[in-house]
Motif scaffolding. Structure first.
Motif, PDB file in Angstrom:
ATOM      1  N   ARG A 354       0.830  -1.201   0.000  1.00 31.91           N
ATOM      2  CA  ARG A 354       0.000   0.000   0.000  1.00 31.91           C
ATOM      3  C   ARG A 354       0.871   1.260   0.000  1.00 31.91           C
ATOM      4  NH1 ARG A 354      -5.189   1.203   2.156  1.00 31.91           N
ATOM      5  NH2 ARG A 354      -5.725  -0.954   1.656  1.00 31.91           N
ATOM      6  N   LEU A 355       1.878   1.253   0.846  1.00 34.20           N
ATOM      7  CA  LEU A 355       2.788   2.405   0.921  1.00 34.20           C
ATOM      8  C   LEU A 355       3.436   2.648  -0.438  1.00 34.20           C
ATOM      9  CD1 LEU A 355       4.442   4.565   2.481  1.00 34.20           C
ATOM     10  CD2 LEU A 355       6.075   2.763   3.058  1.00 34.20           C
ATOM     11  N   ALA A 356       3.876   1.571  -1.072  1.00 38.42           N
ATOM     12  CA  ALA A 356       4.529   1.705  -2.372  1.00 38.42           C
ATOM     13  C   ALA A 356       3.548   2.250  -3.407  1.00 38.42           C
ATOM     14  CB  ALA A 356       5.082   0.352  -2.812  1.00 38.42           C
ATOM     15  N   ALA A 357       2.319   1.772  -3.349  1.00 34.05           N
ATOM     16  CA  ALA A 357       1.311   2.230  -4.314  1.00 34.05           C
ATOM     17  C   ALA A 357       1.030   3.721  -4.120  1.00 34.05           C
ATOM     18  CB  ALA A 357       0.032   1.402  -4.159  1.00 34.05           C
ATOM     19  N   ILE A 358       0.970   4.153  -2.862  1.00 36.05           N
ATOM     20  CA  ILE A 358       0.726   5.582  -2.602  1.00 36.05           C
ATOM     21  C   ILE A 358       1.882   6.424  -3.130  1.00 36.05           C
ATOM     22  CG2 ILE A 358       0.516   7.310  -0.762  1.00 36.05           C
ATOM     23  CD1 ILE A 358      -1.014   5.182   0.866  1.00 36.05           C
ATOM     24  N   ASN A 359       3.098   5.946  -2.908  1.00 33.19           N
ATOM     25  CA  ASN A 359       4.257   6.668  -3.432  1.00 33.19           C
ATOM     26  C   ASN A 359       4.166   6.809  -4.950  1.00 33.19           C
ATOM     27  OD1 ASN A 359       7.108   7.062  -1.656  1.00 33.19           O
ATOM     28  ND2 ASN A 359       5.456   5.933  -0.664  1.00 33.19           N
ATOM     29  N   HIS A 360       3.835   5.716  -5.587  1.00 30.09           N
ATOM     30  CA  HIS A 360       3.793   5.735  -7.051  1.00 30.09           C
ATOM     31  C   HIS A 360       2.692   6.660  -7.553  1.00 30.09           C
ATOM     32  CE1 HIS A 360       4.568   4.497 -11.064  1.00 30.09           C
ATOM     33  NE2 HIS A 360       3.419   3.864 -11.224  1.00 30.09           N
ATOM     34  N   GLU A 433       5.074   9.487   0.111  1.00 34.09           N
ATOM     35  CA  GLU A 433       3.775   9.680   0.748  1.00 34.09           C
ATOM     36  C   GLU A 433       3.733  10.927   1.619  1.00 34.09           C
ATOM     37  OE1 GLU A 433       6.054   7.634   1.730  1.00 34.09           O
ATOM     38  OE2 GLU A 433       6.238   7.796   3.912  1.00 34.09           O
ATOM     39  N   THR A 434       4.909  11.487   1.940  1.00 34.71           N
ATOM     40  CA  THR A 434       4.923  12.676   2.803  1.00 34.71           C
ATOM     41  C   THR A 434       4.582  13.947   2.025  1.00 34.71           C
ATOM     42  OG1 THR A 434       7.289  13.064   2.439  1.00 34.71           O
ATOM     43  CG2 THR A 434       6.696  11.664   4.317  1.00 34.71           C
ATOM     44  N   VAL A 435       4.567  13.839   0.699  1.00 32.11           N
ATOM     45  CA  VAL A 435       4.272  15.006  -0.146  1.00 32.11           C
ATOM     46  C   VAL A 435       2.755  15.137  -0.317  1.00 32.11           C
ATOM     47  CG1 VAL A 435       4.480  15.889  -2.496  1.00 32.11           C
ATOM     48  CG2 VAL A 435       6.474  14.897  -1.353  1.00 32.11           C
ATOM     49  N   THR A 436       2.241  16.343  -0.109  1.00 40.66           N
ATOM     50  CA  THR A 436       0.797  16.563  -0.253  1.00 40.66           C
ATOM     51  C   THR A 436       0.461  17.137  -1.639  1.00 40.66           C
ATOM     52  OG1 THR A 436       0.885  18.830   0.542  1.00 40.66           O
ATOM     53  CG2 THR A 436       0.625  17.103   2.214  1.00 40.66           C
TER      54      THR A 436
ATOM     55  N   ASP B  52      -4.229   5.840   3.345  1.00 46.18           N
ATOM     56  CA  ASP B  52      -5.327   6.126   2.415  1.00 46.18           C
ATOM     57  C   ASP B  52      -5.336   5.054   1.329  1.00 46.18           C
ATOM     58  OD1 ASP B  52      -5.582   8.426   3.873  1.00 46.18           O
ATOM     59  OD2 ASP B  52      -4.449   9.646   2.431  1.00 46.18           O
ATOM     60  N   GLU B  53      -6.440   5.008   0.628  1.00 45.44           N
ATOM     61  CA  GLU B  53      -6.507   4.123  -0.537  1.00 45.44           C
ATOM     62  C   GLU B  53      -5.518   4.608  -1.598  1.00 45.44           C
ATOM     63  OE1 GLU B  53      -8.103   1.354  -1.149  1.00 45.44           O
ATOM     64  OE2 GLU B  53      -8.921   1.356   0.883  1.00 45.44           O
ATOM     65  N   ALA B  54      -5.045   3.696  -2.409  1.00 43.20           N
ATOM     66  CA  ALA B  54      -4.200   4.107  -3.527  1.00 43.20           C
ATOM     67  C   ALA B  54      -4.634   3.348  -4.754  1.00 43.20           C
ATOM     68  CB  ALA B  54      -2.746   3.794  -3.220  1.00 43.20           C
ATOM     69  N   ALA B  55      -4.449   3.986  -5.894  1.00 36.78           N
ATOM     70  CA  ALA B  55      -4.773   3.314  -7.148  1.00 36.78           C
ATOM     71  C   ALA B  55      -3.728   2.244  -7.402  1.00 36.78           C
ATOM     72  CB  ALA B  55      -4.789   4.327  -8.277  1.00 36.78           C
ATOM     73  N   SER B  56      -3.976   1.386  -8.351  1.00 38.93           N
ATOM     74  CA  SER B  56      -3.019   0.311  -8.606  1.00 38.93           C
ATOM     75  C   SER B  56      -1.906   0.788  -9.541  1.00 38.93           C
ATOM     76  CB  SER B  56      -3.751  -0.882  -9.184  1.00 38.93           C
ATOM     77  OG  SER B  56      -4.471  -0.452 -10.311  1.00 38.93           O
TER      78      SER B  56
END
Ligand SMILES: Cc1ncc(COP(=O)(O)O)c(C=O)c1O
Lengths: 452, 515
Positions: A354-360, A433-436, B52-56
């Motif tokens: 999940r963390l990686a997906a948010i970063n991407h 993920e720390t960037v808004t 939070d949710e994240a896209a794939s």
């Protein structure tokens, strides 16, 4: 002095026990001309906790902390949110103030943690085994090259142009003195890494090929074919990972056939810390384990048959093998390894993905916004949380002007590759993920203004 | 996981089972708690962090990770408990005396932890524009000035990451200096008593290593050293105070002799704690010396690291120091000299040892420690460290053999051998006996020059009362070892684990969870 418990009476009584008239007698072996009698001149006397804290606080405030505003730097050190419990746990005195676990009966806490760390790292990097840490990614990278030399008995290392320039610089420095041959060069902005040329350069003297994944410009390339080419030529493939969070989303180097995988583990648990201490990850295929540098923790049983852990295979190490050791490393990055491991445990596989997906996601959003700035283009076909922008002007002064606007807008390729004019307009931008969204908007607006 | 005793504890088990049996249902013993591996209690679906949710996936170059990774997660509450329980299976300086010779396990002040976490230091990126990190450069510069002044040397390289990395830095300076002179000298002389990192470093940098003989007093044999000196000698690596806990009286003469044949003097400064503020290595002809900030300057060892190993340099070696370094500008402020400016500012540098600039988090801690002590306090550190060690030496040398006890006072550590123990009893038994008494053992079987070596370094942060109790405990164990008490052979009896099978661990290594 608040850290010194002996009283004047204690000191007299102890001198009497020893049979010395004064403390100076105990320094009798120091030649008189080298002995200092008073405190060293020109240095201030002791200071209270309050005074020291005030002084250090004033120095700290002369830095712009990353969290003080929009922040987009990466290039080998990434800013991630570290859960509060990580820093709390690593400050437990039993972890913080222990030594290397030489006495396993009273160091099972550190040892079990190291076993868990090694297991997590091996799984993350897609290898069989990992050691108990190195100083950082750059020194781990050189150690991997040395290990490949030991295994292959060849001394030519080919470094891909995507390897972090500081890592290259460390390897070049060392190779100059060890007699290893190093082939390396700067990346090109317009073209990707020339994998065919790299594979074609492997010859009978080549010990290893070193690639970074994602590379210094943020690009992600499949290394499977290169691994095959290495194997066919009897050389090893070394993969360098400077952003381990990426491996929550993209394939591990070990899965693609890398023989040794090294990395910088700072992203998890450790924080930016202005460059150190960090934690070097070092992992490889099981068949090479006896050639690894550094400490290894292994499972065993105690005299009562209970499971326990010990430092093992130490006949590789300096304290046993001396000049024949696989490395000179002794102290490593134990506490940073603990921070890494706790953060990884908190995340677990689901959290890491999940963390990686948010970063991407966040990086894609930033890339799209920044590409709208007139004259700016994104150079990557692929990226995880870091990509390279081509600006219509030299990036270095742009970075400074952005800093004046309180935006830390990435690392210029001019800083990373000084003197290489072809790269001068490149800017490496990391988005975690720390960037808004507001940070991204502020960065894009400021960049537009600066370039106008 | 440990097997459960389903019948539970019964009073007669105490008599029958002693401390070693799994007598309770859980395997726990009140505050001594067993803890499984994360792989046994966690799951790949559990996470202790809310997102939070994240896209794939998106622009991943076709390399999305599909196969399971196998990383277990725990909730936050379980995570805190897991690591807290593990921590309680460790001995630590916070719990008591940790007299590990050569390791300088002194109190780690918490002020240091606090300042290292100030956001301006802990949350700054190493590649930030230089004008935004002037405070960080100021810390590096201020600490550098202290180290140079305390050692009486010309300059200091701050980037090495630990002692062994510092050794490498110093040895590469020597190599670069020889190269600049157009000389190819291949041999470094290292005493047998040296720490393993010394010969390992020399070899890592491509030198061959030869032994320097020692005198029966435990010091470098100056005459034998001189006899070996010649045009093939690149230099010497001498530890001072040495690993037998003795000051090398002839250090200046050694340096002069080595310099006379064109060699350089590397000093292993791991034991600087004994002389800080009282002796300056620069006055003894040293060309390079690493300082372990994680020993002398109190930065915590953290169960194995991190460390920091700045290297002070003589004027002769300073031009070869590594990049990057912080330079004070005439017009005020600081500037980082990196590869880019090296050609003008520092053309003879041997190169770079690490990404970025070294162990900033250790610099802030060490500087807080140094400022807290000041010049007067640091001198007191050395004096109390030496006093404590001599007190131990003279309070124990009637029950334990002190091979160099007649060589004069020791410095910061007292060395004993296994001579006089009963047949079949060894240094290891004494170490394990100390564990049952609630102490971390001393360094054992190092230095190699003494049979069954026991190297005891109390440090200056221990009180007389603590030392007196330790002396009592060690005397009693020494007597048990001399009298052949069989219970000592199976010590420790009260630790979380009994002696572990290290041979088995190495024969069939299990280095990662395979479940
Ligand atoms: C005498 C001596 N030299 C060198 C070292 C190596 O220092 P580090 O462990 O920081 O690499 C040590 C510490 O273990 C030591 O005791």
């Amino acid at each position: 002095m608040r850290y010194l418990p002996l009283t004047p009476d204690d000191r007299s009584a102890m001198l009497a026990t020893i049979g010395a008239a004064s403390i100076d007698d105990l320094f009798a072996d120091v030649p008189a001309e080298a002995r200092l009698d008073g405190p060293i001149a020109g240095l201030p006397p002791h200071a209270s906790e309050l005074a020291v804290e005030r002084h250090m606080g004033a120095l700290a405030r002369r830095n712009r902390a990353a969290g003080d505003g929009p922040f987009f730097l990466g290039a080998g050190a990434y800013r991630h949110h570290v859960p509060a419990s990580v820093d709390h746990l690593i400050q437990r005195g039993e972890f913080l103030t222990a030594y290397t676990p030489y006495q396993p009966e009273i160091a099972q806490g550190t040892l079990q943690m190291l076993f868990e760390f090694q297991s997590q790292v091996a799984r993350l990097l897609g290898t069989d085994v990992a050691n108990a840490s190195m100083y950082d990614g750059s020194t781990a990278c050189w150690e991997a090259i040395v290990m490949a030399r030991r295994i292959t008995k060849r001394a030519k290392a080919l470094l891909s142009t995507g390897v972090h320039p500081h890592y290259r610089s460390v390897a070049r420095t060392m190779a100059k003195y060890t007699g290893d041959v190093l082939v390396d060069g700067d990346p090109a902005l317009e073209a990707g890494t020339d994998w065919a040329a790299l594979a074609a350069a492997i010859d009978k003297d080549t010990s290893c090929v070193v690639v970074q994944y994602p590379d210094i410009l943020g690009r992600i390339d499949d290394m499977t074919a290169l691994a095959e080419a290495c194997q066919a030529a009897g050389a090893l493939l070394i993969a360098v990972v400077t952003e381990p969070v990426a491996l929550g989303l993209i394939k591990a180097p070990g899965e693609m056939g890398a023989d040794i995988v090294v990395g910088e583990g700072q992203s998890l648990g450790v924080g930016l810390q202005f460059g150190g201490p960090y934690v070097g990850l070092f992992a490889c295929k099981a068949k090479y384990v006896r050639q690894m540098p550094g400490r290894l923790c292994g499972e065993t049983v105690d005299a009562n048959g209970k499971r326990g852990f010990v430092l093992t295979l130490s006949t590789r190490e300096q304290h046993i093998r001396r000049e024949k050791a696989t490395s000179n490393i002794c102290t490593n990055s134990g506490l940073c390894a603990l921070a890494f491991s706790i953060h990884m445990t908190l995340l677990g596989e689901a959290g890491l993905r999940r963390l990686a997906a948010i970063n991407h996601d966040r990086a894609k959003m930033a890339a799209a916004e920044l590409a709208k700035v007139p004259g700016v283009s994104v150079m990557n076909d692929s990226f995880f949380n870091e990509f390279t922008l081509l600006l219509p002007a030299a990036a270095r002064p742009v970075v400074h002007t952005l800093a004046e606007k309180d935006i830390l807008g990435g690392v210029s390729l001019g800083r990373l590759f000084p003197g290489n004019d072809a790269l001068a307009n490149g800017l490496v931008v990391a988005v975690t993920e720390t960037v808004t969204e507001d940070d991204i908007a502020a960065f894009a607006a400021a960049l537009k203004e600066v370039l106008a | 996981m440990t097997a459960l005793n389903r019948a539970g504890w019964r009073p007669e088990m105490n008599a029958a089972g002693g401390a070693d049996d799994n007598v309770t249902f859980t395997g726990n013993r009140a505050l001594m708690l067993e803890e499984p591996l994360i792989f046994e209690i966690g799951s790949t679906e559990t996470t202790g962090v809310d997102f939070d949710e994240a896209a794939s996936a998106g622009d991943l170059g076709g390399l999305a990770r599909s196969a399971p990774i196998g990383l277990p997660g725990l909730s936050e509450s379980e995570t805190v408990r897991h690591y807290t329980r593990l921590s309680r299976q460790n001995y630590a300086i916070d719990l008591g005396l940790f007299p590990l010779g050569s390791c300088t396990m002194k109190h780690n002040p918490r002020l240091n932890e606090k300042v290292a976490r100030m956001s301006g230091f802990a949350d700054a990126h190493p590649l930030q524009p230089q004008e935004t990190v002037q405070g960080a450069y100021a810390v590096i510069h201020e600490l550098a000035e202290w180290l140079v002044t305390l050692t009486g040397m010309h300059s200091v390289a701050m980037s090495p990451k630990a002692g062994a990395h510092g050794e490498l830095c110093g040895i590469l300076c020597i190599k670069a200096a020889l190269e600049a002179r157009g000389e190819d000298r291949r041999v470094l002389l290292v005493p047998e008593s040296a720490h393993g990192t010394n010969p390992a470093t020399a070899a890592f940098a491509g030198f061959s290593v030869e032994d320097i003989p020692a005198t029966s007093e435990g010091r470098v044999d100056l005459a034998a050293l001189k006899a070996r000196l010649g045009p093939d000698i690149a230099g010497v690596m001498i530890t001072n105070p040495n690993t037998c806990g003795l000051f090398e009286r002839d250090m200046k003469a050694i340096s002069d002799a080595v310099h006379a044949v064109g060699g350089y003097v590397y000093c292993d400064g791991a034991n600087f704690n004994a002389i800080v503020g009282r002796v300056r290595p620069g006055d003894l002809g040293v060309d390079a010396m690493h300082i372990n900030l994680h020993k002398t300057f109190s930065t915590p060892h953290g169960g194995g690291g991190p460390g920091s190993g700045p290297v002070v340099l003589s004027e002769a070696l300073a031009p070869f120091a590594p990049l990057p370094f912080v330079a004070k500008q005439a017009e005020g402020g600081f500037r980082l000299i990196e590869e880019e400016s090296a050609d003008e500012q520092h053309p003879q540098s041997f190169g770079r040892m690490t990404a970025f600039h070294g162990q900033m988090g250790m610099f802030t801690r060490a500087l807080a420690y140094i400022l807290s002590h000041g010049a007067d306090g640091l001198k007191q550190v050395a004096e109390d460290a030496v006093l404590n060690a001599n007190y131990l030496l003279r309070s124990l040398d009637d029950v334990l053999d002190a091979p160099f006890g007649a060589s004069g006072p020791c410095m910061h550590e007292a060395l004993f051998s296994d001579r006089g123990l009963a047949e079949g009893f060894s240094t290891l038994d004494i170490a394990k006996g100390l564990i049952d008494e609630g102490y971390h053992p001393m360094t054992v079987y190092f230095p190699l020059v003494v049979h069954g070596a026991m190297l005891v370094e109390p440090t200056e942060t221990e009180s007389k009362a603590v030392l007196d109790q330790f002396i009592g405990a060690l005397r009693s164990i020494a007597m048990r070892a001399k009298n052949g008490d069989p219970a000592l052979k199976s010590a420790p009896h009260f630790a979380p684990r009994a002696r572990l099978d290290e041979t088995g661990a190495a024969r069939k290594p299990v280095l990662a969870w395979e479940g």
